[in-house]
Every structure is written in C-alpha cells, then in structure tokens.
Design an enzyme around this catalytic site. Structure first.
Site, mmCIF file in Angstrom:
data_model
loop_
_atom_site.group_PDB
_atom_site.id
_atom_site.type_symbol
_atom_site.label_atom_id
_atom_site.label_comp_id
_atom_site.label_asym_id
_atom_site.label_seq_id
_atom_site.Cartn_x
_atom_site.Cartn_y
_atom_site.Cartn_z
ATOM 1 C CB CYS A 142 -0.985 -0.018 1.171
ATOM 2 S SG CYS A 142 -2.370 1.144 0.936
ATOM 3 C CE LYS A 163 -9.799 4.828 3.635
ATOM 4 N NZ LYS A 163 -10.161 4.727 5.078
ATOM 5 C CB SER A 192 -8.094 0.933 3.064
ATOM 6 O OG SER A 192 -8.424 1.977 3.943
ATOM 7 C CG HIS A 235 -4.074 -2.747 3.208
ATOM 8 N ND1 HIS A 235 -2.918 -2.694 3.959
ATOM 9 C CD2 HIS A 235 -4.411 -1.469 2.931
ATOM 10 C CE1 HIS A 235 -2.573 -1.424 4.140
ATOM 11 N NE2 HIS A 235 -3.443 -0.665 3.528
ATOM 12 C CD GLU A 237 -1.835 -5.955 5.007
ATOM 13 O OE1 GLU A 237 -1.810 -4.775 5.406
ATOM 14 O OE2 GLU A 237 -1.865 -6.255 3.787
ATOM 15 N NE ARG A 249 -9.867 5.277 11.315
ATOM 16 C CZ ARG A 249 -9.007 4.770 10.446
ATOM 17 N NH1 ARG A 249 -7.978 4.063 10.859
ATOM 18 N NH2 ARG A 249 -9.192 4.966 9.142
#
Length: 301
Positions: A142, A163, A192, A235, A237, A249
C-alpha cells in the site's frame, strides 16, 4: 514449517489459537537449520494488529522463518506502547550491519502527505537504499508501495477526491510471472487509500512489469524484472473486519465516509463481512518467499 518469533510476542498466542505453527526462540536454537531471515518495517499505527496479520501469512509457508521487526527511530508511535517497541523492535542503526533474506515495508495512513513532508522520510530513504545491498527481495504494501515506487523509480502518486475503499475484483495482466504462480484468473483484494499511481508512468519504465490490476481499483501488483522489489497497492493481509473497523472509526470522527465497496453483505453494516481474499493472500506471500527469497538468497548471508 514454523515461524520463529520472540518468546513473549503477544501475536504468538493469537496465532497459536488459529492453529498456526509458531516456534519459540529457545526451541529454534536446538535445530540445525538455516531459517530465512525476514525483517518487517511496520509503519502501521496499530502495530500489534499488523504483526498478527503478517505473521499469519508468513506462517503458512513451508519454509522456516526468523522474523524481526523494524520501526523508524525518527517517529514516535502514538498507538503502540513504547515498551512494546523497546522489547520487540529495532531501528535501522541497530541492523544496518546485517543482511536479510527478505524485507516487508507495510502501509501507513499518510497517503495525503507529500513524501518529503513525512517525518521519517529521510530514514525511510536510508532503509530503502540499504535494502539494495542487504536484502534479497523487498515486498512493499500500500503506502509502502507508493513510497518504494517513488524512491526507486521516481513514480509520483496523486491524491484522489474520494477514498479507494472496499474489496475489489482483480485480474492478471500476465500469468507468467512467478509472484502469481497458481493464482486464479480473477481474485479479490481489499484496498484502503487516498492516493494512486499513474499506469502509463509505470509502463514507461522498462524495469517494471504490471502483474495484476482491477477495473475499479487500478494497478495492484508491480514487479521489478529482477524480482528485487515487489509492489502491491492493496491490503491482502487485512482481517475480515479490518475495513469495518476503519469505517466505524471514520464515522465516529464525524467524517462523511461512504460504505466500503463490495464489502458488507447487502450493504448492511450490521452484517459481518465475509473473508474472501485469504487464499490469494497466502499464495502471494508463499510465492514471494519461495521464488524471490528462498530460491535467490545465498546460504551464507
């Protein structure tokens, strides 16, 4: 085969609960095997969570690994206890005399900053320069991929209005590159980030090959011709709930954030997201370790 980690690393117990073979340092010392030495530059704010995610994937390899952690000395983490960093992490000054089989540079939630404005940019440049002579192959994830492409090849990032956020379908641009050996013709990866790279700029560099991309998420995987550097913009992972936690969040911060694309079942935030990318994440890491690290690294580092 197991991964060797420090005896008291918190991630160890979580991985054992998931039936992933983790070996204590004390037991590893009794084995007459030269494990691959992997060092992880962890730039993510919640370092313990990222440790577990990456060790889970590394632990699925048939190779024995000795894993160490690196953090920037020029940046003080606000989300990870200082005691944890002191106990389990090192800085480049402490390891630059050593050689490693593989290096992983994680992402960081700082895509909107110019690289030169990042507090630890000079130290990161030192680490990436050091990797040229002291690491067999580096996997960039990323923001780490954006930073690596900029440092090694001068490829600029650009900030997006919204985003790039969700789980996207990807296809292979070539099936002949070993990093995607055994991959399906289409697979899913979470993204992300607020920044992206220009495909035409990558295509203009002879040393780079675009291996995989997505119609919605853009270029995903890039490899240098010598296998020294692998760049992935997503991502793989991530846990099943990682994007959910980011969404909650951001909502709690009062941000006008959209739902992650293709993530919540029926776009219902009350329904648990399904994990649909673990198989390819495991294969990606196994291929990197086998073809770009184990097959290339010298026995005597």
């Amino acid at each position: 085969m197991p991964i060797k980690v420090p005896d008291n690393l918190p991630a160890k117990e979580k991985l054992k609960e998931e039936n992933i073979f983790v070996m204590d340092e004390s037991r590893a010392f009794s084995q007459d095997i030269r494990p691959l030495r992997i060092i992880i530059l962890n730039l993510m704010p919640l370092k313990e969570k990222t440790e577990t995610q990456l060790l889970r994937l590394l632990g699925n390899s048939p190779l024995q690994l000795e894993v160490a952690f690196l953090h920037p000395n020029t940046h003080r983490s606000r989300n990870t206890p200082y005691e944890h960093l002191q106990l389990f992490y090192q800085t480049i000054d402490e390891v630059k005399h050593r050689k490693y089989d593989g290096l992983i540079i994680t992402g960081a939630p700082i895509e909107l900053y110019d690289f030169e404005d990042v507090t630890y940019w000079e130290e990161l440049k030192e680490i990436m320069e050091w990797s040229k002579t002291n690491v067999t192959s580096t996997l960039h994830i990323c923001w780490g991929a954006l930073a690596g492409l900029y440092y090694h090849y001068g490829i600029s990032k650009y900030n997006m209005e919204e985003k790039k956020y969700g789980v996207f379908r990807h296809t292979l641009c070539t099936a002949q590159t070993k990093i995607v050996s055994g991959f399906d013709e289409e697979f899913y990866v979470p993204h992300s980030r607020y920044a992206d790279i220009n495909k035409e700029e990558i295509q203009g560099i002879d040393d780079l090959e675009i291996v995989s991309e997505s119609d919605e998420a853009g270029v995903y995987m890039i490899a240098s011709k010598d296998g020294k550097n692998i760049f992935i913009t997503g991502h793989p992972e991530y846990d099943a709930t990682s994007l959910q936690e980011e969404y909650v969040r951001d909502v709690q911060k009062g941000m006008a954030i959209k739902l992650p694309v293709n993530y919540f079942p029926d776009n219902d935030v009350k329904k648990r997201p399904l994990l649909r990318w673990r198989t390819h994440a495991n294969l990606l890491i196994s291929n990197w370790l086998n073809y770009y690290v184990y097959q290339e690294t010298p026995y005597e580092l």
